[in-house]
Design a protein around this motif. Structure first.
Motif, PDB file in Angstrom:
ATOM      1  N   ARG A 127      10.689  48.145  14.032  1.00 24.74           N
ATOM      2  CA  ARG A 127      10.682  49.447  14.297  1.00 24.74           C
ATOM      3  C   ARG A 127      10.228  49.858  15.713  1.00 24.74           C
ATOM      4  O   ARG A 127      10.634  50.688  16.281  1.00 24.74           O
ATOM      5  CB  ARG A 127      10.372  50.402  13.056  1.00 24.74           C
ATOM      6  CG  ARG A 127      11.056  50.310  11.626  1.00 24.74           C
ATOM      7  CD  ARG A 127      10.432  51.323  10.820  1.00 24.74           C
ATOM      8  NE  ARG A 127      11.195  51.547   9.802  1.00 24.74           N
ATOM      9  CZ  ARG A 127      11.205  52.255   8.878  1.00 24.74           C
ATOM     10  NH1 ARG A 127      10.102  53.002   8.878  1.00 24.74           N
ATOM     11  NH2 ARG A 127      11.957  52.407   7.878  1.00 24.74           N
ATOM     12  N   ASN A 128       9.000  49.025  15.936  1.00 26.60           N
ATOM     13  CA  ASN A 128       8.143  49.548  16.830  1.00 26.60           C
ATOM     14  C   ASN A 128       8.090  48.887  18.301  1.00 26.60           C
ATOM     15  O   ASN A 128       8.001  49.143  19.231  1.00 26.60           O
ATOM     16  CB  ASN A 128       6.559  49.764  16.745  1.00 26.60           C
ATOM     17  CG  ASN A 128       6.191  50.625  15.421  1.00 26.60           C
ATOM     18  OD1 ASN A 128       6.759  51.759  15.408  1.00 26.60           O
ATOM     19  ND2 ASN A 128       5.555  50.337  14.693  1.00 26.60           N
ATOM     20  N   PHE A 129       8.929  47.528  18.019  1.00 25.74           N
ATOM     21  CA  PHE A 129       9.003  46.867  19.390  1.00 25.74           C
ATOM     22  C   PHE A 129      10.213  47.361  20.289  1.00 25.74           C
ATOM     23  O   PHE A 129      11.031  47.765  19.700  1.00 25.74           O
ATOM     24  CB  PHE A 129       9.381  45.180  18.725  1.00 25.74           C
ATOM     25  CG  PHE A 129       9.538  44.305  19.672  1.00 25.74           C
ATOM     26  CD1 PHE A 129       8.599  43.783  20.549  1.00 25.74           C
ATOM     27  CD2 PHE A 129      10.793  44.025  20.520  1.00 25.74           C
ATOM     28  CE1 PHE A 129       8.645  42.868  21.773  1.00 25.74           C
ATOM     29  CE2 PHE A 129      10.917  43.134  21.483  1.00 25.74           C
ATOM     30  CZ  PHE A 129       9.849  42.482  22.191  1.00 25.74           C
ATOM     31  N   ASP A 130       9.648  47.348  21.568  1.00 26.10           N
ATOM     32  CA  ASP A 130      10.506  47.715  22.603  1.00 26.10           C
ATOM     33  C   ASP A 130      10.744  46.661  23.449  1.00 26.10           C
ATOM     34  O   ASP A 130      10.006  46.213  24.335  1.00 26.10           O
ATOM     35  CB  ASP A 130       9.875  48.803  23.479  1.00 26.10           C
ATOM     36  CG  ASP A 130      10.898  49.588  24.493  1.00 26.10           C
ATOM     37  OD1 ASP A 130      11.820  48.919  24.665  1.00 26.10           O
ATOM     38  OD2 ASP A 130      10.455  50.741  24.873  1.00 26.10           O
ATOM     39  N   ILE A 131      12.256  46.146  23.410  1.00 23.03           N
ATOM     40  CA  ILE A 131      12.613  44.976  24.262  1.00 23.03           C
ATOM     41  C   ILE A 131      12.442  45.250  25.667  1.00 23.03           C
ATOM     42  O   ILE A 131      12.343  44.412  26.539  1.00 23.03           O
ATOM     43  CB  ILE A 131      14.155  44.655  23.975  1.00 23.03           C
ATOM     44  CG1 ILE A 131      14.147  43.100  24.304  1.00 23.03           C
ATOM     45  CG2 ILE A 131      15.040  45.671  24.560  1.00 23.03           C
ATOM     46  CD1 ILE A 131      15.688  42.906  23.848  1.00 23.03           C
ATOM     47  N   ARG A 132      12.541  46.510  26.200  1.00 23.46           N
ATOM     48  CA  ARG A 132      12.445  46.649  27.578  1.00 23.46           C
ATOM     49  C   ARG A 132      10.987  46.474  28.162  1.00 23.46           C
ATOM     50  O   ARG A 132      10.918  46.080  29.384  1.00 23.46           O
ATOM     51  CB  ARG A 132      12.407  48.324  27.796  1.00 23.46           C
ATOM     52  CG  ARG A 132      13.953  48.690  27.670  1.00 23.46           C
ATOM     53  CD  ARG A 132      14.223  50.160  27.646  1.00 23.46           C
ATOM     54  NE  ARG A 132      13.671  50.910  26.470  1.00 23.46           N
ATOM     55  CZ  ARG A 132      13.391  52.151  26.552  1.00 23.46           C
ATOM     56  NH1 ARG A 132      14.190  53.049  27.359  1.00 23.46           N
ATOM     57  NH2 ARG A 132      12.899  52.793  25.263  1.00 23.46           N
ATOM     58  N   SER A 133      10.013  46.157  27.235  1.00 25.28           N
ATOM     59  CA  SER A 133       8.832  45.627  27.721  1.00 25.28           C
ATOM     60  C   SER A 133       8.697  44.310  28.131  1.00 25.28           C
ATOM     61  O   SER A 133       7.800  43.500  28.332  1.00 25.28           O
ATOM     62  CB  SER A 133       7.769  46.104  26.787  1.00 25.28           C
ATOM     63  OG  SER A 133       7.830  45.148  25.485  1.00 25.28           O
ATOM     64  N   ARG A 134       9.696  43.631  27.399  1.00 22.81           N
ATOM     65  CA  ARG A 134       9.939  42.283  27.777  1.00 22.81           C
ATOM     66  C   ARG A 134      11.165  41.699  28.688  1.00 22.81           C
ATOM     67  O   ARG A 134      12.163  41.283  28.197  1.00 22.81           O
ATOM     68  CB  ARG A 134      10.052  41.183  26.486  1.00 22.81           C
ATOM     69  CG  ARG A 134       8.916  41.691  25.514  1.00 22.81           C
ATOM     70  CD  ARG A 134       7.744  40.982  25.872  1.00 22.81           C
ATOM     71  NE  ARG A 134       6.639  41.223  24.782  1.00 22.81           N
ATOM     72  CZ  ARG A 134       6.377  40.591  23.613  1.00 22.81           C
ATOM     73  NH1 ARG A 134       7.149  39.595  23.652  1.00 22.81           N
ATOM     74  NH2 ARG A 134       5.559  40.848  23.088  1.00 22.81           N
ATOM     75  N   PRO A 135      10.887  42.119  29.922  1.00 19.16           N
ATOM     76  CA  PRO A 135      12.339  42.199  30.890  1.00 19.16           C
ATOM     77  C   PRO A 135      12.887  40.518  31.040  1.00 19.16           C
ATOM     78  O   PRO A 135      14.022  40.587  31.371  1.00 19.16           O
ATOM     79  CB  PRO A 135      11.984  42.623  32.244  1.00 19.16           C
ATOM     80  CG  PRO A 135      10.458  42.537  32.146  1.00 19.16           C
ATOM     81  CD  PRO A 135       9.803  42.575  30.693  1.00 19.16           C
ATOM     82  N   LEU A 136      11.955  39.408  30.814  1.00 19.07           N
ATOM     83  CA  LEU A 136      12.512  38.217  30.984  1.00 19.07           C
ATOM     84  C   LEU A 136      13.187  37.709  29.828  1.00 19.07           C
ATOM     85  O   LEU A 136      14.095  36.863  29.611  1.00 19.07           O
ATOM     86  CB  LEU A 136      11.443  37.023  31.175  1.00 19.07           C
ATOM     87  CG  LEU A 136      10.606  37.312  32.509  1.00 19.07           C
ATOM     88  CD1 LEU A 136       9.393  36.464  32.432  1.00 19.07           C
ATOM     89  CD2 LEU A 136      11.291  37.184  33.602  1.00 19.07           C
ATOM     90  N   LEU A 137      13.103  38.375  28.600  1.00 16.56           N
ATOM     91  CA  LEU A 137      13.738  37.944  27.376  1.00 16.56           C
ATOM     92  C   LEU A 137      15.267  38.554  27.396  1.00 16.56           C
ATOM     93  O   LEU A 137      16.149  38.163  26.756  1.00 16.56           O
ATOM     94  CB  LEU A 137      13.065  38.601  26.336  1.00 16.56           C
ATOM     95  CG  LEU A 137      13.461  38.343  24.908  1.00 16.56           C
ATOM     96  CD1 LEU A 137      13.671  36.898  24.451  1.00 16.56           C
ATOM     97  CD2 LEU A 137      12.576  39.044  23.938  1.00 16.56           C
TER      98      LEU A 137
END
Length: 254
Positions: free
Chosen positions: A130-140
């Protein structure tokens, strides 16, 4: 008339949810029209690309697109689409008997797996998801894009349902903005993958034209009403319909 009506319904679904370019269109062409898998995949991709032009314009105009996220996804999904599309045609050229079973099985697997993931995403209480933001992992993001791109190039399925499910689970944006981002990325990806299939003779132009006549009207209507619909109940109903189609698809192929 049957093609126009089918295109209208599919276009509305794409406009409202971002889903349907491959997940619904490929099985619909196979089940309702008797189109071979070898041409249904490419036809579905170009239908998706053309209809999403209009939906993309509406979502961009309303400010419901995260351009950075769509761009990062496309950086991985475009090369993935090339790899998936050429793998698809290589199999049908060299091993048609195997491909006629492997590709439908892979499509069925992706439909069922995507629906199960969507159900889990809708009802999970997992705080990390719920809380994870994929935008904080641009390489992923490009890596996820590559997997999705290969999948859509190989089966026409993925740009809508998988990306939307991932973004809904891993990106805290409102559903309408997720759908808008998904549709814009799906347009970019589908135009590349569909173009490859078209150049390799994997598109039925007459069927595509019939679908587009209804699809353009449908996708515009869907994009206009999407922000006013309760997304969670609609997606639950849509996933249920997709699973029914998947089992019908399996019964016809196997």
């Amino acid at each position: 008339m049957e093609l126009i009506f089918t295109g209208l319904i599919l276009g509305m679904v794409i406009g409202v949810t971002g889903i349907g370019g491959g997940m619904l269109t490929t099985p619909a062409l196979t089940l309702l029209m008797g189109v071979p898998i070898s041409t249904a995949v490419g036809t579905s991709l170009l239908f998706s690309a053309i209809t999403k032009v209009f939906a993309s314009a509406i979502y961009v105009y309303r400010g419901l697109v995260c351009v950075r996220l769509a761009t990062l996804l496309a950086l991985g999904s475009i090369p993935g689409a090339f790899a998936g599309s050429f793998s698809f045609h290589f199999l049908f050229d060299k091993f048609p008997g195997v491909a006629s079973k492997v590709v439908p099985a892979f499509i069925l697997f992706m439909i069922v797996a995507s629906c199960c993931f969507s159900y889990y995403r809708m009802f999970t209480k997992n705080e990390k998801i719920r809380n994870f933001d994929i935008r904080s992992r641009p390489l992923l993001i490009p890596l996820i894009g590559f997997v999705v791109g290969f999948d859509i190039g190989f089966t026409s399925i993925g740009a809508g349902v998988i990306v939307a499910s991932i973004l809904l689970a891993l990106c805290p944006m409102n559903p309408s903005r997720i759908i808008g981002t998904d549709i814009v990325h799906g347009f970019i990806l589908s135009i590349f993958a569909g173009g490859i299939h078209f150049s390799l003779g994997g598109v039925d132009s007459s069927i595509l034209l019939g679908l587009i006549q209804g699809g353009i009207i449908g996708v515009i209507l869907g994009a206009l009403v999407a922000p006013y619909l309760p997304q969670k109940p609609f997606r639950f109903a849509l996933n249920s319909v997709i699973l029914v189609i998947a089992f019908m698809f399996a019964g016809k192929i196997f």
